[in-house]
Design a protein around this motif. Structure first.
Motif, PDB file in Angstrom:
ATOM      1  N   GLN A   1       0.831  -1.194   0.000  1.00 11.59           N
ATOM      2  CA  GLN A   1       0.000   0.000   0.000  1.00 11.59           C
ATOM      3  C   GLN A   1       0.871   1.251   0.000  1.00 11.59           C
ATOM      4  O   GLN A   1       1.969   1.252   0.555  1.00 11.59           O
TER       5      GLN A   1
ATOM      6  N   ASN B   1       1.964   7.483   1.067  1.00 10.55           N
ATOM      7  CA  ASN B   1       1.583   8.889   0.943  1.00 10.55           C
ATOM      8  C   ASN B   1       0.809   9.074  -0.356  1.00 10.55           C
ATOM      9  O   ASN B   1       0.767   8.183  -1.219  1.00 10.55           O
ATOM     10  N   THR B   2       0.176  10.222  -0.485  1.00 12.05           N
ATOM     11  CA  THR B   2      -0.600  10.542  -1.675  1.00 12.05           C
ATOM     12  C   THR B   2       0.241  11.397  -2.617  1.00 12.05           C
ATOM     13  O   THR B   2       0.893  12.351  -2.195  1.00 12.05           O
ATOM     14  N   THR B   3       0.202  11.058  -3.885  1.00  9.90           N
ATOM     15  CA  THR B   3       0.932  11.812  -4.900  1.00  9.90           C
ATOM     16  C   THR B   3       0.191  13.102  -5.235  1.00  9.90           C
ATOM     17  O   THR B   3      -1.044  13.109  -5.342  1.00  9.90           O
TER      18      THR B   3
ATOM     19  N   THR C   1      -4.930  15.553  -6.431  1.00  8.92           N
ATOM     20  CA  THR C   1      -4.251  14.288  -6.160  1.00  8.92           C
ATOM     21  C   THR C   1      -4.975  13.155  -6.883  1.00  8.92           C
ATOM     22  O   THR C   1      -6.196  13.197  -7.051  1.00  8.92           O
TER      23      THR C   1
ATOM     24  N   ILE D   1      -6.144   8.988  -7.698  1.00  9.78           N
ATOM     25  CA  ILE D   1      -6.582   7.830  -6.925  1.00  9.78           C
ATOM     26  C   ILE D   1      -5.348   7.006  -6.539  1.00  9.78           C
ATOM     27  O   ILE D   1      -4.404   6.871  -7.311  1.00  9.78           O
ATOM     28  N   GLU D   2      -5.345   6.515  -5.311  1.00 10.21           N
ATOM     29  CA  GLU D   2      -4.243   5.683  -4.824  1.00 10.21           C
ATOM     30  C   GLU D   2      -4.784   4.287  -4.528  1.00 10.21           C
ATOM     31  O   GLU D   2      -5.871   4.139  -3.959  1.00 10.21           O
TER      32      GLU D   2
ATOM     33  N   GLU E   1      -7.529   5.625  -1.560  1.00 12.30           N
ATOM     34  CA  GLU E   1      -7.674   7.078  -1.532  1.00 12.30           C
ATOM     35  C   GLU E   1      -8.239   7.518  -2.874  1.00 12.30           C
ATOM     36  O   GLU E   1      -7.709   7.134  -3.934  1.00 12.30           O
TER      37      GLU E   1
ATOM     38  N   SER F   1      -8.797  13.574  -5.618  1.00 13.69           N
ATOM     39  CA  SER F   1      -9.330  14.675  -4.810  1.00 13.69           C
ATOM     40  C   SER F   1      -8.806  16.009  -5.319  1.00 13.69           C
ATOM     41  O   SER F   1      -7.755  16.084  -5.964  1.00 13.69           O
TER      42      SER F   1
ATOM     43  N   HIS G   1     -13.818  15.087  -2.940  1.00 18.35           N
ATOM     44  CA  HIS G   1     -13.327  13.727  -3.170  1.00 18.35           C
ATOM     45  C   HIS G   1     -14.179  13.088  -4.270  1.00 18.35           C
ATOM     46  O   HIS G   1     -15.408  13.044  -4.166  1.00 18.35           O
TER      47      HIS G   1
END
Length: 337
Positions: free
Chosen positions: A3, A6-8, A32, A34-35, A53, A56, A83
């Motif tokens: 997983q 952090n979010t890119t 950002t 989707i993760e 995630e 967003s 979101h």
């Protein structure tokens, strides 16, 4: 399971500036993607990707106008988080779709900042799937499901949550004596954790303090300060959640060695968060004392000694002791214990 940690940030933009009229402007926007977390099951030899995630978009605007010769100001804040949730990833049950917040604040200074009157008024609105809003109502910031409260209710089918916050504070900052008094409120539905930080809503807080200080060196000392403070808090149902008073003292000797002594007493109260969504729970009368002694900080060998004790009416108690020693033989070397 693999997983992301952090979010890119796909893209972001920032604009800041100040006009000759004294208006400061700051704007920030970010997007950002989707993760996803990837999992592997060895038995059927299958790999899966699960959304953790959603994509967003975030936006923040801050404007502040300075006015007068006393450096007073007034400002406005606006935030929006969106979101992109849908049924494909299942995240619509966890995250709200849109979260808005905004507020006005001011600071009025007189006598070159000796006196200050500050305050703010803000609101929030969050909307999304009923499952996500139900999760917000049951979360640790709200606990709408508590069985013994009559001023708020848990409503599973609602698709939005809104609330407000307000504060007013007056301070005297300069002179031999100083003081401050504040009232702050957060309504039960106030929610800013999509693009901010808030531990609890449903709070009405009052705090006040009065102190004296002397910064003119005397024969036995260079500086001392005494401060008496009190704090109390209620929820919107009138339940007193805490009340305490404290006395703190600080003394700096002519060799810059510092000593401190702090006393605190908390009255028996009732907490609406200790049972984490359950009924109210009482808290006992308690008191504490802490003391410290520290050397000056700009010498090769520094040290400190700190002691503390707490006690309550139910028989609970604790002692603490801490000491430090630091040696700096050179500008690039330091040893501490």
């Amino acid at each position: 399971v693999d997983q992301p940690s952090n979010t890119t940030i796909l893209s972001a933009a920032k604009v800041t500036g100040r006009l000759t009229s004294g208006l400061s402007i700051g704007m920030l926007a970010a997007v950002t993607p989707i993760e996803q977390a990837r999992s592997y099951d060895s038995l059927p030899e299958r790999s899966d990707a699960v959304a953790v995630e959603p994509a967003s978009a975030f936006a923040v605007v801050r404007m502040q106008q300075d006015f007068g010769k006393q450096q007073s100001n007034a400002g406005i804040n606006l935030t929006h988080a969106h979101h992109f949730v849908d049924e494909r990833g299942g995240l619509q049950d966890i995250l709200a779709r849109d979260a808005f917040s905004g507020g006005l604040d001011f600071k009025l200074r007189t006598q070159q900042g000796k006196y200050e009157l500050t305050g703010f008024l803000g609101g929030s609105y969050v909307q999304g799937d009923s499952t996500a809003i139900a999760r917000l109502q049951r979360g640790s910031a709200h606990f709408f499901q508590r069985p013994d409260q009559e001023h708020i209710w848990y409503t599973p089918g609602r698709t939005s949550l809104s609330g407000y916050t307000a504060s007013l504070r007056h301070d005297k900052n300069a002179g031999y004596s100083f003081w401050g008094i504040q009232v702050l409120a957060r309504s039960p539905g106030f929610e800013i954790n999509d693009l901010g930080r808030m531990q609890t809503a449903d709070d009405i807080d009052f705090n006040a303090d009065f102190g004296v200080r002397n910064a003119r060196p005397k024969k036995a000392y260079r500086f001392y300060m005494l401060n008496l403070a009190t704090r109390s808090g209620w929820n919107f149902g009138g339940v007193r959640q805490y009340s305490n008073a404290s006395l703190s003292s600080n003394l700096t000797f002519n060799n810059f060695t510092r000593a401190s002594l702090n006393l605190s007493y908390s009255l028996r109260s009732t907490s609406d968060v200790l049972t984490r969504g359950g009924p109210l729970m009482g808290t006992p009368n308690s008191w504490s004392i802490t003391s410290g002694f520290n050397s000056r900080s700009n010498i090769p060998v520094t040290w400190s000694v700190n002691l503390g004790h707490t006690d309550d009416e139910l028989g609970g108690w604790s002692w603490s002791a801490r000491s430090t020693l630091s040696v700096r033989p050179g500008a690039r070397w330091q040893a501490s214990v």
